[in-house]
Scaffold this active site. Structure first.
Site, short mmCIF file in Angstrom:
data_model
loop_
_atom_site.label_atom_id
_atom_site.label_comp_id
_atom_site.label_asym_id
_atom_site.label_seq_id
_atom_site.Cartn_x
_atom_site.Cartn_y
_atom_site.Cartn_z
N TYR A 196 -31.71 31.43 -1.96
CA TYR A 196 -31.73 30.42 -3.04
C TYR A 196 -30.78 29.20 -2.51
CZ TYR A 196 -33.96 33.95 -5.88
OH TYR A 196 -34.91 34.68 -6.38
N ARG A 197 -31.19 28.13 -3.01
CA ARG A 197 -30.52 26.91 -2.51
C ARG A 197 -30.42 25.89 -3.44
NH1 ARG A 197 -35.64 27.89 -0.65
NH2 ARG A 197 -37.26 26.58 -1.00
N HIS A 234 -36.59 39.80 1.96
CA HIS A 234 -36.05 38.42 2.20
C HIS A 234 -35.66 37.77 1.02
CE1 HIS A 234 -37.24 34.09 1.91
NE2 HIS A 234 -36.35 33.92 2.84
N ARG A 290 -26.91 25.39 13.42
CA ARG A 290 -26.37 26.34 14.23
C ARG A 290 -27.73 27.37 14.44
NH1 ARG A 290 -23.75 31.39 13.62
NH2 ARG A 290 -21.93 31.62 14.78
N VAL A 291 -28.28 27.31 15.53
CA VAL A 291 -29.51 27.95 15.97
C VAL A 291 -29.58 29.59 15.58
CG1 VAL A 291 -31.17 28.49 17.58
CG2 VAL A 291 -30.04 26.18 17.49
N GLU A 292 -28.27 30.08 15.88
CA GLU A 292 -28.08 31.72 15.93
C GLU A 292 -28.28 32.11 14.28
OE1 GLU A 292 -27.83 33.91 18.22
OE2 GLU A 292 -28.38 32.53 19.63
N SER A 293 -27.85 31.20 13.51
CA SER A 293 -27.99 31.58 12.06
C SER A 293 -29.19 31.36 11.58
CB SER A 293 -26.97 30.72 11.35
OG SER A 293 -25.80 31.07 11.45
N SER A 322 -29.06 32.74 2.31
CA SER A 322 -30.36 33.19 3.01
C SER A 322 -30.10 34.75 3.52
CB SER A 322 -30.93 32.34 4.01
OG SER A 322 -32.02 32.63 4.83
#
Length: 421
Positions: A226-227, A223, A381-384, A209
């Protein structure tokens, strides 16, 4: 002691102690509470308490036949239990443990599970994209590597207060976990291969991301995501799988040639695999990246797709399509940011950029499914996850652009999406 003193210490000289001594010895024999004789108490030698040449008494084991009988019964019971008891079942290794072992033993090859191949691919692309962006900005990204308790982890690459980018993030995440029953029922709507009778299901998710927020209001935000998602059977084999992703451009000031170049590069990547992909996924993007409460799109679009599984194409072809789209990012955006990063701008134009970033934040926190999924994932991981938000933004009350202005032209396009290619 000397020989002249030792004879005077014999018990014969102390007759009143001898009866008591013999009585104590008889009692100890009866209860088996007697220690073996000291080595010096061997026959023919004086012991510690006996006369020279006196033989020490031999002490036996208390109830030897009883002890043997008890031992035979106990050992027999153990053997019977071992022969008749069902062996305890060990927990099967999780897919995280299986994948870790596979990487250690043979690395990642073309025959490896798609989970490992997707992980390796996005890590390679992250390095390539970060290196290119560092050349443009002149500053280095901060690299944070983190792990998850249940397996997986990620690499967060973030640049703040750069020369070109106010904030830029290029993150990858690898997630292993277990889906509860409600999540399984929800996913079965689009993926019938998922077993409807299980109470929980192991899953794997991997993705790259990226969000870039330039300083210059003439340079657009971009933006990309891909996942790959997979559920696993108890033996570790794939149960259901699908790919998703897309990319979109969000300018504060619209340059038609930038939108055309961006869309054309993406269309070329799609056309290599299926000419129906670009028109389908471009329309999907216009509908998905839409702020319903504002009645306008987030930007000038790109492509968006989700749940591409075996009903679309086989796994290898779908993986190849996702690879082409991700590899198309640098040629789609680098020429644009190179052209716009040093253009002059006014304080009023910077203010407009801040207002448009506020709309960007609204979409991400209110409508974006990826943000919601990430924040609701255990041990997230909220920061990410919130890396996508700009460093600065504004919400001005009842702010309206002037009629006929460049700002108003952008709003008109966002309310009525265009065909750029």
């Amino acid at each position: 002691m000397s020989a002249t003193i030792r004879p005077h210490l014999r018990f014969s000289s102390l007759p009143k102690f001898r009866p008591r001594l013999h009585q104590q010895i008889r009692q100890r024999r009866a209860y088996g509470d007697i220690k073996p004789p000291h080595p010096r108490g061997a026959p023919g030698r004086p012991g510690p308490t006996g006369r020279p040449g006196q033989r020490q008494p031999q002490y036996g084991v208390w109830a030897p036949k009883t002890r043997i009988a008890v031992g035979v019964v106990f050992i027999g019971a153990m053997i019977y239990s071992m022969m008749t008891e069902e062996p305890s079942k060990l927990d099967a290794p999780s897919i995280a443990e299986r994948d870790l072992l596979a990487k250690r033993e043979s690395g990642v090859t073309e025959t490896s599970p798609m989970r490992l191949r997707m992980e390796e691919f996005i890590k390679e692309q992250q390095k390539e994209i970060v290196a290119e962006l560092e050349q443009i900005d002149g500053k280095k990204f901060r690299i944070d590597t983190w792990t998850r308790e249940n397996g997986g982890g990620g690499i967060s690459s973030v640049l703040q207060d750069g020369n070109v980018f106010e904030k830029a993030g290029v993150n990858i995440s690898i997630v292993y976990g277990t889906l509860p029953r409600p999540a399984i029922e929800k996913m079965r709507v689009n993926h019938k291969a998922i077993d409807p009778d299980v109470q929980s299901l192991e899953f794997f998710a991997a993705g790259l991301s990226m969000v870039l927020h330039p300083l210059n209001p003439m340079a657009p935000t971009v933006h990309l995501n891909y996942r790959y998602f997979e559920t696993a059977n108890p033996d570790g084999s794939s149960n259901a799988w699908w790919f998703g992703g897309g990319t979109d451009l969000t300018p504060s000031y619209l340059f038609d040639e930038d939108a055309i170049h961006f869309h054309k590069t993406i269309k070329d990547a799609c056309d290599k695999h299926d000419k129906s992909y670009y028109p389908r996924f471009k329309t999907w993007c216009d509908k998905y990246f839409y702020n319903k409460h504002r009645g306008e799109a987030r930007g000038v679009g790109g492509i968006f797709f989700d749940d591409l599984d075996e009903h679309e194409k086989d796994q290898e072809n779908t993986f190849a399509f996702a690879q082409s789209c991700l590899k198309a990012f640098l040629p789609s955006y680098i020429p644009i940011i190179t052209k716009r990063k040093d253009m002059p701008y006014t304080e009023k134009e910077k203010e407009w950029q801040q207002v448009r970033r506020g709309r960007y934040v609204e979409f991400n926190l209110v409508h974006d499914r990826g943000t919601a999924f990430g924040l609701n994932t255990p041990s997230a991981r909220v920061e990410s996850i919130l890396m996508s938000l700009p460093l600065t933004a504004q919400w001005r009350y009842m702010y309206e652009p002037e009629k006929g202005s460049r700002e108003q032209r952008l709003v008109d396009v966002l309310r009525e999406p265009r065909e750029w290619v």
